[in-house]
Each structure stands twice: as C-alpha cells, then as structure tokens.
Design a protein around this motif. Sequence first.
Motif, mmCIF file in Angstrom:
data_model
loop_
_atom_site.group_PDB
_atom_site.id
_atom_site.type_symbol
_atom_site.label_atom_id
_atom_site.label_comp_id
_atom_site.label_asym_id
_atom_site.label_seq_id
_atom_site.Cartn_x
_atom_site.Cartn_y
_atom_site.Cartn_z
ATOM 1 N N LEU A 28 91.005 60.187 -12.069
ATOM 2 C CA LEU A 28 91.877 61.348 -12.271
ATOM 3 C C LEU A 28 93.325 60.892 -12.199
ATOM 4 O O LEU A 28 93.679 60.023 -11.388
ATOM 5 C CB LEU A 28 91.643 62.397 -11.177
ATOM 6 C CG LEU A 28 90.237 62.992 -11.052
ATOM 7 C CD1 LEU A 28 90.141 63.827 -9.780
ATOM 8 C CD2 LEU A 28 89.913 63.839 -12.274
ATOM 9 N N PHE A 29 94.170 61.485 -13.034
ATOM 10 C CA PHE A 29 95.597 61.232 -12.904
ATOM 11 C C PHE A 29 96.110 61.952 -11.657
ATOM 12 O O PHE A 29 95.733 63.094 -11.375
ATOM 13 C CB PHE A 29 96.349 61.733 -14.131
ATOM 14 C CG PHE A 29 96.143 60.893 -15.357
ATOM 15 C CD1 PHE A 29 96.502 59.551 -15.369
ATOM 16 C CD2 PHE A 29 95.584 61.444 -16.504
ATOM 17 C CE1 PHE A 29 96.327 58.774 -16.500
ATOM 18 C CE2 PHE A 29 95.400 60.674 -17.632
ATOM 19 C CZ PHE A 29 95.761 59.334 -17.636
ATOM 20 N N ASP A 30 96.971 61.285 -10.917
ATOM 21 C CA ASP A 30 97.551 61.856 -9.698
ATOM 22 C C ASP A 30 98.648 62.855 -10.069
ATOM 23 O O ASP A 30 99.716 62.466 -10.531
ATOM 24 C CB ASP A 30 98.114 60.731 -8.821
ATOM 25 C CG ASP A 30 98.834 61.261 -7.594
ATOM 26 O OD1 ASP A 30 98.562 62.408 -7.190
ATOM 27 O OD2 ASP A 30 99.680 60.520 -7.048
ATOM 28 N N ALA A 31 98.368 64.135 -9.873
ATOM 29 C CA ALA A 31 99.365 65.183 -10.148
ATOM 30 C C ALA A 31 100.170 65.544 -8.906
ATOM 31 O O ALA A 31 101.356 65.890 -9.000
ATOM 32 C CB ALA A 31 98.667 66.434 -10.684
ATOM 33 N N ASN A 32 99.531 65.453 -7.731
ATOM 34 C CA ASN A 32 100.169 65.967 -6.516
ATOM 35 C C ASN A 32 101.465 65.250 -6.174
ATOM 36 O O ASN A 32 102.437 65.881 -5.749
ATOM 37 C CB ASN A 32 99.203 65.889 -5.334
ATOM 38 C CG ASN A 32 98.133 66.955 -5.394
ATOM 39 O OD1 ASN A 32 98.124 67.783 -6.308
ATOM 40 N ND2 ASN A 32 97.209 66.945 -4.451
ATOM 41 N N ALA A 33 101.487 63.920 -6.330
ATOM 42 C CA ALA A 33 102.696 63.185 -5.965
ATOM 43 C C ALA A 33 103.893 63.686 -6.762
ATOM 44 O O ALA A 33 105.000 63.831 -6.228
ATOM 45 C CB ALA A 33 102.491 61.689 -6.186
ATOM 46 N N PHE A 34 103.681 64.002 -8.037
ATOM 47 C CA PHE A 34 104.780 64.449 -8.889
ATOM 48 C C PHE A 34 105.190 65.878 -8.560
ATOM 49 O O PHE A 34 106.388 66.187 -8.480
ATOM 50 C CB PHE A 34 104.380 64.325 -10.355
ATOM 51 C CG PHE A 34 104.277 62.900 -10.825
ATOM 52 C CD1 PHE A 34 105.401 62.216 -11.254
ATOM 53 C CD2 PHE A 34 103.067 62.246 -10.818
ATOM 54 C CE1 PHE A 34 105.319 60.901 -11.676
ATOM 55 C CE2 PHE A 34 102.964 60.929 -11.237
ATOM 56 C CZ PHE A 34 104.085 60.247 -11.671
ATOM 57 N N SER A 35 104.225 66.762 -8.364
ATOM 58 C CA SER A 35 104.579 68.156 -8.099
ATOM 59 C C SER A 35 105.198 68.314 -6.712
ATOM 60 O O SER A 35 106.186 69.052 -6.545
ATOM 61 C CB SER A 35 103.357 69.063 -8.263
ATOM 62 O OG SER A 35 102.309 68.671 -7.410
ATOM 63 N N LEU A 36 104.662 67.619 -5.709
ATOM 64 C CA LEU A 36 105.229 67.704 -4.368
ATOM 65 C C LEU A 36 106.642 67.111 -4.347
ATOM 66 O O LEU A 36 107.560 67.678 -3.751
ATOM 67 C CB LEU A 36 104.336 66.978 -3.364
ATOM 68 C CG LEU A 36 102.943 67.576 -3.138
ATOM 69 C CD1 LEU A 36 102.120 66.669 -2.223
ATOM 70 C CD2 LEU A 36 103.017 68.980 -2.559
ATOM 71 N N ALA A 37 106.810 65.963 -4.999
ATOM 72 C CA ALA A 37 108.136 65.338 -5.032
ATOM 73 C C ALA A 37 109.145 66.224 -5.749
ATOM 74 O O ALA A 37 110.299 66.356 -5.310
ATOM 75 C CB ALA A 37 108.053 63.972 -5.712
ATOM 76 N N ALA A 38 108.735 66.860 -6.846
ATOM 77 C CA ALA A 38 109.644 67.728 -7.591
ATOM 78 C C ALA A 38 110.112 68.889 -6.728
ATOM 79 O O ALA A 38 111.297 69.258 -6.733
ATOM 80 C CB ALA A 38 108.962 68.238 -8.858
#
Length: 411
Positions: A205-215
């Motif tokens: 799976l592509f990691d989405a959480n790191a990007f959304s949490l960081a944003a």
Amino acid sequence: MSDCFGSSGALLDVSEMLAHIRAAAPMPVGREHVPLAQAVDRILAAPIVATLPLPRYTASAMDGIAFAYQDRRCFRLVGEALAGHPFDAAVAPGEAVSITTGAPLPAGCDTVVMAEDIIVTGEWAKLSRPEAVGQGQNIRHAGEEVAVGDSVLSPGTPLGPAQLGMAASLGHEYIEVHCRPKVAIFSSGDELRRAGDVEDAAPSLFDANAFSLAACLKRWGADVVMTDILPDSLEDSVSRLSSASRQADLIITSGGVSAGQADLMRAAIQQLGQVTSWRVAMRPGKPMAFGHIEQIPFFGLPGNPVAALVTLMQFVQPLFRQLCGMTHWEAVKWHAISEQSLKGRFGRLDLLRGRYHIDAQGVISVSALKEQGSHRLSSLYDANCLIELPADMEACDAGTPVTIQPLGELI
C-alpha cells in the motif's frame, strides 16, 4: 516503563485522555527573533508594550478645513495641512486651513468640517450648516488608541495581519516569537511503501498517512523534520524512534497500536519510554496511545487514514498548540440542528463526518455523510465538519441540537 498496550482494560473517556495529555504540560520549544515580515502565523513569545502613542499626533479624520470652534461662521483660508507636510504656524481666530485626512492638526484648531459642508469663495470659506458642527469633531487625538506604556499584545497571541500591523505601527522591525515545534512522523508496517517507489511482487500500500498528517501539522505551524516508514523490525524501529527523539519535539506514529496487529511497536516503546494512556472511547480512533519516547511526547495514532486525522485533531492538536506557545487555544465548536436521525453507541464519543450549511437567518443545519468507514479518506474532503454524538447519547432524532467541529483547518 509502562505497558498500556493490549486489548484488555476499560476504554478511557475522551475527557480523561485529554486530562492525561494536559498533565504532560510540555513547555513551548524555544524563542527566536524574526523580521516582522516573516512573523505571520507565528506565536508571540514576549509582550509588546507601547513606547509610542497611537495615533502618534493629533490629526484630522477627514478632508476639509480645520479651525477653532468658537469661530464657526466665516474664515479666511491661510494655508493647508497635508499628511507628511504639516501647517507649521499657529492658526489665529477667524482663520482656517485646508486639511487632509491624517494631517497633523495645526495649533489653534480644535475642529474639522468635511469639504462637502464648506462653501469656498476665493480665500474665504464658510460653513453651509454651522448649527450641525460639534466642537472637536473629526479629530483623532494622540494616544487615543494606545498610550505609552500600554500592554498591546500578550505572549501566546497568534500573529495575524492586524497584530503584525499593530507591531509595525509601533516601530518594531523584529519581533520575538516561539520557535516552530519540530515533529517526526512515522507510518508503521512492511506493507507500506512511499508514493513513487517501484512496486514489488508482494502486495503493498502507498503510505498516505505520513503526507496527510504532515500537511495538517504544517498548517498548524510545525516544522516536520522527518517522515519515515517503520519496518516490522524491533531493532530498526528502536533505532529510528530513538534518533527521532534527538531531533524532534514531538513524535507521531500511525498504525501498529491496534490489538492483534503483527507489529513490534509495543516492544519498541517499552525499550525507549512509556505509554501512559491507551485506548479511548471514541469512534473513529479507539486504538490510540499517548506517552513519551526518551522524554519527548509521543502519540501512537490508528492506521486507518480518517481515524489518524481525527485523533490528530482531537488529541495531538491541544498538546501541539501548547508546544507552539499558545496560551488560550480552544477547539472551534458550533451548535447546529441535525437534519436527520443519527445513530451512535452509548459509552463512546462518535464523530460523524457531515456537511453543514447556514441559512439566510444564520441557522446552522447539518447532515451526516452516508459513508462513515474510517478507511475512506475521501469522506474527509467530502465533509466540512465532524458531528459530535456524546457518550451519553446513543441516537438522536431529526431536529435535535448537536455540536459540530468545522474542519476548516484539517481539510
């Protein structure tokens, strides 16, 4: 070391979890002086006390003529006062000067009448409605807004356009602000890979959480110093989390805290610190941990994308605002009328994704989205609020007042 991970034990009430977080009471992370132009959305660290009055001098609030009130009939015009070019002589009785908005009030004058109420003939002027003139009208007096010695802005104040304008008005070129908290963000699991990585044979799976949490954290003012994926390796996880504790003021992980997951998060945290709070009576977001890694605050958020962002908003945000130096921050909540019957579960706080609208009378109405799965990230950008169904409300009928949390800072 505390072992709070696991499936047993009562769920913490949301208020209890927040109390545990407040008890951690982290201090703001430091101070720095920055140019005023770079201070937007920063948090003030030192009080601003006026060393100058505002306005700096007594001035006209209108374009018109300035004169002494007792002579309010007919005047001889003897000059003009402009902003930046004052009339330096005293104005004698029976005399007046033309004046523009912001120009210093000449000596001998105490009243200004706007240009539209003046009849000028050559060097003479008279008032068209003298009976309507009040002494002292259209005057901005020196120090009427801010006097020397006034405390203008307090520490903990977010610096927006008005606050920065005030600081500039008082002559500040630099301003003392709190440093941006440094945040390290990890996603957990061998099944994850970064966007753009070449897919291998194993399902991933592509990691989405790191990007959304960081944003989201960047919008709040964080300096995100690290985003990484923790592998299913105890040695690697301990090494990366320990390294993060030396670089960051706050550590956040997502995934690896649900009971029954095949991960090593519990063992890694036990080696490095402690978890003081675990499993909260809230949906989405029950599997959540709070504690410290080598004295640095740590949050273990759920792996489902919606649950991760919702727990970030509910629990990480209050501590993060404290790290930023904000002293009076409170989450924004509004009252609304439910347009439909809503169902939750007794004993937990349900946060339903919804959409509100405001009618012409200012009444806020809200309805819940049909899809509420915590894996559906699209449900957050389809929503514009979270609807609260508190732990003592298992359901409610259409027309019931409810509390909503606007998602303006999250989506």
